[in-house]
Enzyme design. Structure first.
Site, PDB file in Angstrom:
ATOM      1  N   ASP A 153       0.849  -1.187   0.000  1.00  9.28           N
ATOM      2  CA  ASP A 153       0.000   0.000   0.000  1.00  9.28           C
ATOM      3  C   ASP A 153       0.884   1.236   0.000  1.00  9.28           C
ATOM      4  OD1 ASP A 153      -2.616   1.458   0.432  1.00  9.28           O
ATOM      5  OD2 ASP A 153      -1.524   2.106   2.227  1.00  9.28           O
ATOM      6  N   GLU A 189      -1.763  -1.283  -6.009  1.00  8.44           N
ATOM      7  CA  GLU A 189      -2.974  -0.666  -6.538  1.00  8.44           C
ATOM      8  C   GLU A 189      -2.685   0.034  -7.865  1.00  8.44           C
ATOM      9  OE1 GLU A 189      -5.473   1.026  -2.890  1.00  8.44           O
ATOM     10  OE2 GLU A 189      -3.358   1.589  -2.822  1.00  8.44           O
ATOM     11  N   ASP A 225      -2.907   1.553   7.035  1.00  9.25           N
ATOM     12  CA  ASP A 225      -2.121   1.178   5.856  1.00  9.25           C
ATOM     13  C   ASP A 225      -1.929  -0.328   5.772  1.00  9.25           C
ATOM     14  OD1 ASP A 225      -1.933   3.824   5.201  1.00  9.25           O
ATOM     15  OD2 ASP A 225       0.049   4.112   6.089  1.00  9.25           O
TER      16      ASP A 225
END
Length: 417
Positions: free
Chosen positions: A199, A286, A382
């Site tokens: 992340d 992501e 996170d």
């Protein structure tokens, strides 16, 4: 397999050589901007007269006539001027392909770089610490070879050298070609233990699904003295009178400060991506549209934006962490080691509980704390997002998400690498 790598060395030119480097950079910048102006304003006339569109090869043929009009251009190597036009061609190709915006003019102090493309005219001597280039050590009576600091051996066939200035220092990026065997993927089947989710954040740059926070120990905090110094320098530059000696001094200090920040960011990304690629076969991140996320919220006079200052601070925080460079370098290093990078949708990864899968914006209590409103699971925000990212990667691989270990409700200790 031919593999292209680059190594960056620090140059230590004497005063006369530095003047020559600045002159060459200025000539290349002028040719680039003139070529851009020609493409922008005279492409219709050129197509009507020649029957074809403007291309860098045609512009290259006009350089001799340009040198007659501006004799100082003869002080720059011809190949460097030609490469400036080739860079312009690449910028337009990227624009037409939708990969970049319209090419912008090169600016003094910000785009001081030029490239030597002919390997036959380049020679490096790491033992003596010398770099020989056209106009620098190639012939008697020129500016002489440039002293350089070689941090590592030069292994491979030299393809080109790009000289650039960052702040107060000059650097040379040497492009090398090596013959190496292609990395073979591990024949063992991929298991859930081989997959790691990452992340990306603004306070903790990179948090993995194992609970390791990476990068924030290397970069200075946003509220640190260095961040305040940058703001003071930017304010002083804005207040200084244009053309004054004070403005030139402040600009040089600000350029040196930004160059130091860029070096730290590159150092952080190289260290973090190397460690991740060495320890994991599959990494999941992501799909973040960094360009859209860092767009200005200023708006227009008719439709002004809201929370402009807050959005500007967020944009700076994102760009300071180098999210885009992280993805590029991680993908390259995983490929060299036979690994794989998986990109998953980013929607709701920070609002989804990693234990029960419940989605709620209220579960994100603070920037650092995630507390599920459904099952009560509590974790670092996170880390919770990194585990959701990992689970989406496992789903793409056809692997069931690994069994979760409940964390104490009091919180979690995040390890620092």
């Amino acid at each position: 397999m031919a593999r292209h790598l680059s190594t960056r060395i620090r140059l230590n030119p004497d005063p006369a050589q530095e003047v020559a480097l600045r002159q060459i950079a200025g000539c290349c910048r002028l040719v680039y901007n003139l070529g851009r102006e020609q493409r922008r304003d005279f492409w219709r006339q050129y197509r009507a007269a020649e029957g074809r569109s403007l291309h860098w090869m045609g512009q290259k043929k006009e350089l001799p006539a340009l040198k007659e009009a501006a004799p100082f251009l003869a002080d720059a190597p011809a190949h460097c001027l030609q490469m400036a036009l080739q860079d312009l061609q690449r910028a337009f190709d990227n624009f037409y392909a939708g990969r970049a915006g319209y090419p912008q003019p090169r600016r003094k102090y910000e785009d001081d770089s030029f490239r030597f493309p002919d390997p036959a005219q380049i020679r490096v001597d790491p033992r003596a610490g010398l770099l020989v280039l056209p106009k620098f050590g190639r012939r008697a009576g020129d500016h002489g070879a440039i002293r350089a600091v070689f941090h590592r051996p030069i292994r491979g066939r030299i393809r080109s050298v790009t000289v650039s200035r960052e702040g107060r220092h000059w650097y040379a990026s040497i492009l090398l070609e090596r013959r190496e065997k292609a990395a073979r993927p591990d024949p063992a089947p991929i298991t859930a233990a081989d997959v790691c989710g990452i992340d990306r954040g603004t306070v903790v740059p990179f948090m993995d699904s194992e609970g390791l926070a990476r990068g924030h120990a290397i970069l200075p905090a946003r509220g640190s003295g260095e961040a305040k110094r940058r703001r003071r320098l930017e304010q002083a530059l804005a207040r200084a009178k244009k053309g004054s000696k004070r403005r030139a001094k402040v600009r040089l200090k600000l350029a040196a400060h930004r160059a130091r920040e860029a070096r730290r960011r590159r150092d952080m990304i190289e260290k973090v991506t190397t460690e991740i690629a060495n320890n994991h076969r599959v990494v999941v991140i992501e799909n973040l549209p960094v360009r859209s996320m860092t767009a200005s919220a200023r708006g227009t006079v008719e439709d002004p934006g809201a929370n402009v200052a807050q959005k500007a601070g967020l944009n700076t925080a994102i760009l300071d962490k180098g999210w885009g460079m992280f993805r590029i370098r991680l993908e390259q290093k995983l490929a060299l080691r036979g690994g794989r990078l998986i990109v998953v949708p980013a929607a709701f990864t920070s609002q989804t509980c990693a234990c029960c899968g419940h989605v709620a914006a209220e579960s994100r209590v603070t920037r650092d704390l995630f507390r599920c409103v459904s099952c009560g699971h509590e974790a670092h925000a996170d880390l919770n997002a990194a585990r959701n990212i990992r689970d989406r990667g496992l789903a793409l691989l056809g692997l069931a998400p690994s069994a979760r270990i409940e964390r104490p409700a009091a919180g979690m200790v995040v390890a620092v690498c």
